[in-house]
Enzyme design. Structure first.
Site, PDB file in Angstrom:
ATOM      1  N   LYS A 119       0.844  -1.441  -0.109  1.00 11.07           N
ATOM      2  CA  LYS A 119       0.000   0.004  -0.004  1.00 11.07           C
ATOM      3  C   LYS A 119       0.726   1.340  -0.108  1.00 11.07           C
ATOM      4  O   LYS A 119       0.379   2.401   0.446  1.00 11.07           O
ATOM      5  CB  LYS A 119      -0.928   0.038   1.200  1.00 11.07           C
ATOM      6  CG  LYS A 119      -1.906  -0.980   1.311  1.00 11.07           C
ATOM      7  CD  LYS A 119      -2.615  -1.687   0.045  1.00 11.07           C
ATOM      8  CE  LYS A 119      -3.523  -0.575  -0.295  1.00 11.07           C
ATOM      9  NZ  LYS A 119      -4.223  -0.702  -1.614  1.00 11.07           N
ATOM     10  N   GLY A 120       2.060   1.064  -0.625  1.00 11.16           N
ATOM     11  CA  GLY A 120       2.864   2.314  -0.715  1.00 11.16           C
ATOM     12  C   GLY A 120       2.950   2.873  -2.052  1.00 11.16           C
ATOM     13  O   GLY A 120       3.184   4.203  -2.234  1.00 11.16           O
ATOM     14  N   GLY A 121       2.827   2.116  -2.981  1.00 10.82           N
ATOM     15  CA  GLY A 121       2.634   2.731  -4.307  1.00 10.82           C
ATOM     16  C   GLY A 121       3.478   1.710  -5.468  1.00 10.82           C
ATOM     17  O   GLY A 121       3.738   2.161  -6.489  1.00 10.82           O
ATOM     18  N   ARG A 169       5.427   5.450   2.249  1.00 11.25           N
ATOM     19  CA  ARG A 169       4.546   6.473   2.439  1.00 11.25           C
ATOM     20  C   ARG A 169       4.146   6.707   3.838  1.00 11.25           C
ATOM     21  O   ARG A 169       4.467   5.821   4.783  1.00 11.25           O
ATOM     22  CB  ARG A 169       3.209   5.572   1.878  1.00 11.25           C
ATOM     23  CG  ARG A 169       1.867   6.520   1.672  1.00 11.25           C
ATOM     24  CD  ARG A 169       0.843   5.425   1.334  1.00 11.25           C
ATOM     25  NE  ARG A 169      -0.360   6.125   1.038  1.00 11.25           N
ATOM     26  CZ  ARG A 169      -1.708   5.489   0.685  1.00 11.25           C
ATOM     27  NH1 ARG A 169      -1.484   4.210   0.377  1.00 11.25           N
ATOM     28  NH2 ARG A 169      -2.613   6.169   0.427  1.00 11.25           N
ATOM     29  N   SER A 223      -5.058   2.630   4.553  1.00 10.48           N
ATOM     30  CA  SER A 223      -5.189   2.161   3.368  1.00 10.48           C
ATOM     31  C   SER A 223      -5.046   0.707   3.280  1.00 10.48           C
ATOM     32  O   SER A 223      -6.091  -0.113   2.837  1.00 10.48           O
ATOM     33  CB  SER A 223      -3.982   2.711   2.194  1.00 10.48           C
ATOM     34  OG  SER A 223      -4.477   2.219   1.000  1.00 10.48           O
ATOM     35  N   GLY A 237      -6.953   3.796  -5.269  1.00  7.30           N
ATOM     36  CA  GLY A 237      -7.525   4.880  -4.933  1.00  7.30           C
ATOM     37  C   GLY A 237      -8.984   4.732  -4.357  1.00  7.30           C
ATOM     38  O   GLY A 237      -9.642   5.842  -4.318  1.00  7.30           O
ATOM     39  N   PRO A 265     -11.794   5.030  -1.670  1.00  9.57           N
ATOM     40  CA  PRO A 265     -11.917   5.706  -0.536  1.00  9.57           C
ATOM     41  C   PRO A 265     -11.645   5.106   1.018  1.00  9.57           C
ATOM     42  O   PRO A 265     -11.927   3.897   0.993  1.00  9.57           O
ATOM     43  CB  PRO A 265     -13.422   6.122  -0.508  1.00  9.57           C
ATOM     44  CG  PRO A 265     -14.040   5.025  -1.340  1.00  9.57           C
ATOM     45  CD  PRO A 265     -12.993   4.560  -2.216  1.00  9.57           C
ATOM     46  N   HIS A 266     -11.103   5.717   1.818  1.00 11.04           N
ATOM     47  CA  HIS A 266     -10.587   5.433   3.090  1.00 11.04           C
ATOM     48  C   HIS A 266     -11.846   5.487   4.013  1.00 11.04           C
ATOM     49  O   HIS A 266     -12.590   6.478   3.914  1.00 11.04           O
ATOM     50  CB  HIS A 266      -9.241   6.135   3.559  1.00 11.04           C
ATOM     51  CG  HIS A 266      -8.173   5.740   2.985  1.00 11.04           C
ATOM     52  ND1 HIS A 266      -7.059   6.309   3.339  1.00 11.04           N
ATOM     53  CD2 HIS A 266      -7.916   4.919   1.785  1.00 11.04           C
ATOM     54  CE1 HIS A 266      -5.878   6.025   2.527  1.00 11.04           C
ATOM     55  NE2 HIS A 266      -6.392   5.119   1.548  1.00 11.04           N
TER      56      HIS A 266
END
Length: 342
Positions: free
Chosen positions: A100-102, A181, A189, A306, A308-309
C-alpha cells in the site's frame, strides 16, 4: 404413542419455563459469536500466504512476436522484444516494499521503459516459495536481451526477516527499491483494503490499539509494516545503503515523472519515461498513463487503487502519528531523506 406425546408435551412445557432464559442467553451471545467469526476471518486474511501450487503460478506474459534484430541500441524507446529471444535472468532489481505504498503504480510506470522487462505477478519467492529453488524462480522471469533489466515486485519482502539474506545469496549486487508512504495513511489504506474483502471488521481504532486508546498494537500487521526503521535495520545487515533507492509514495502521486527519473537514474537507464507519459485523473486522485504498455489508449490503475478510506477519528490519527514520529525520524536519519510525514 402416548409416551411420545408426553415427551413432546414435556418439551413444549419446558420451553415455557427454562427455554425462555436459555433463549435470552443465546441471543446475548450471538453478537459476540459473530464478532469472533469476523475477527477470525480477518486474522486468516492477515496471515502470510502460502506458496501457490506450481501450476497456479502465472508464467510471465510472452513478448510480442517481432522479427529478430541483428543489433539494438540500449535506451532506444519503442524497441520491441522478440518472442523467444534473449534469456531468462535473475532480477537485477527488486521492488521489495512496501504494501500500500505505491509499488503497483511504480511497476506499471516502469514497464513503459524499453530496457525494463518486469514480471507482472508477485512471485513471493523470497518469503513464501523459497524451497522451490532458484531455478524455479528464474523460470518465471521474462526473457531479456543484453542491456535490459529484469525486475520483479513483491512488497512483503521488506518486512520478511529472511528475505535480505536470501536475496544477498542470489546476488549481492541486486538493486533494491523501496516505496514508502506516511505510515499512518498507509495503515488506513491497508485496513481499507482488508475491509473491502472482509466486511464487518472491528473499527480501525479497535485494531490499532489495545484496550480502547491504550498501547499501540504492533502485532497488527497494518501497524507493524510502518516501522520502516526497524525493517531497514535488518536489511542493512546484508546490503549497504548504496544498494537502496527509497521512493516517496506521496511524490509518486504528485510528481510521478520526477520520481521515475530518480528510479531510472538508479537503474543506470536513460530517462525515457518522462512527464509526457502522464496525466492526472481528478476522479481517482492519481496519475494515469496517456498510453499503456502495448496499447495506444490511456490507462489508469484498477478500481482497487485510490479506493476511499473509511473515516478514522482524529484522536486515533493523532495517537498513531505520535507513535510513529520517533521511528520516522530514525528512518530519515538512516536513509538521509526527510519524507515530511511529521
Amino acid at each position: 404413542m402416548a409416551g411420545s406425546g408426553g415427551l413432546a408435551g414435556g418439551a413444549g412445557g419446558s420451553q415455557g419455563t427454562v427455554g425462555g432464559p436459555g433463549a435470552a442467553i443465546r441471543a446475548s451471545r450471538a453478537p459476540l459469536l459473530f464478532a469472533a467469526l469476523v475477527l477470525g476471518a480477518y486474522c486468516l486474511c492477515a496471515l502470510p500466504g502460502r506458496c501457490p501450487p506450481a501450476g497456479r503460478v502465472p508464467a510471465p506474459a510472452p513478448a510480442r512476436a517481432e522479427p529478430p534484430r541483428a543489433s539494438r541500441s540500449p535506451g532506444a524507446p519503442g524497441l520491441p522484444v522478440a518472442s523467444g529471444s534473449g534469456r531468462r535472468r535473475f532480477p537485477q532489481a527488486l521492488i521489495v516494499g512496501v504494501k500500500k505504498g505505491g509499488t503497483r503504480a511504480l511497476l506499471e510506470f516502469l514497464r513503459l521503459h524499453p530496457d525494463i522487462r518486469a514480471l507482472g505477478s508477485e512471485p513471493h519467492f523470497f518469503d513464501r516459495c523459497y524451497e522451490r529453488g532458484l531455478a524455479w524462480y528464474r523460470s518465471l522471469m521474462p526473457r531479456t536481451l543484453d542491456g535490459q533489466i529484469t525486475l520483479e515486485k513483491t512488497p512483503s519482502y521488506f518486512v520478511t526477516r529472511e528475505a535480505p539474506r536470501r536475496i544477498h545469496s542470489m546476488s549481492p549486487a541486486t538493486k533494491l527499491i523501496v516505496v514508502v508512504r506516511n505510515p499512518v495513511t498507509r495503515a488506513i489504506s491497508d485496513y481499507a483494503q482488508t475491509l473491502s474483502k472482509t466486511p464487518g471488521l472491528p473499527s480501525f481504532g479497535a485494531l490499532a490499539f489495545r484496550r480502547g486508546l491504550g498501547p499501540v498494537d504492533t502485532a497488527w500487521s497494518a501497524v507493524r509494516i510502518g516501522l520502516y526503521a526497524q525493517h531497514l535495520d535488518n536489511w542493512l545487515r546484508h546490503f549497504p545503503l548504496s544498494r537502496f533507492l527509497f521512493v516517496s509514495g506521496e511524490r509518486l502521486v504528485s510528481d510521478p515523472a520526477g520520481e521515475l527519473g530518480r528510479v531510472q537514474d538508479f537503474l543506470g537507464l536513460k530517462r525515457v519515461v518522462t512527464d509526457k507519459h502522464f496525466y492526472f485523473n481528478a476522479t481517482k486522485g492519481f496519475p494515469c498513463l496517456k498510453k499503456a504498455q502495448g496499447s495506444g489508449r490511456p490507462h489508469c490503475l484498477g478500481k482497487s487503487k485510490g479506493r476511499p478510506h473509511p473515516r478514522v477519528p482524529e484522536a486515533v490519527v493523532q495517537r498513531l502519528r505520535a507513535f510513529y514520529r520517533p521511528f520516522n525520524r530514525k528512518f530519515y536519519q538512516m536513509t538521509g531523506q526527510d519524507f515530511g510525514w511529521d
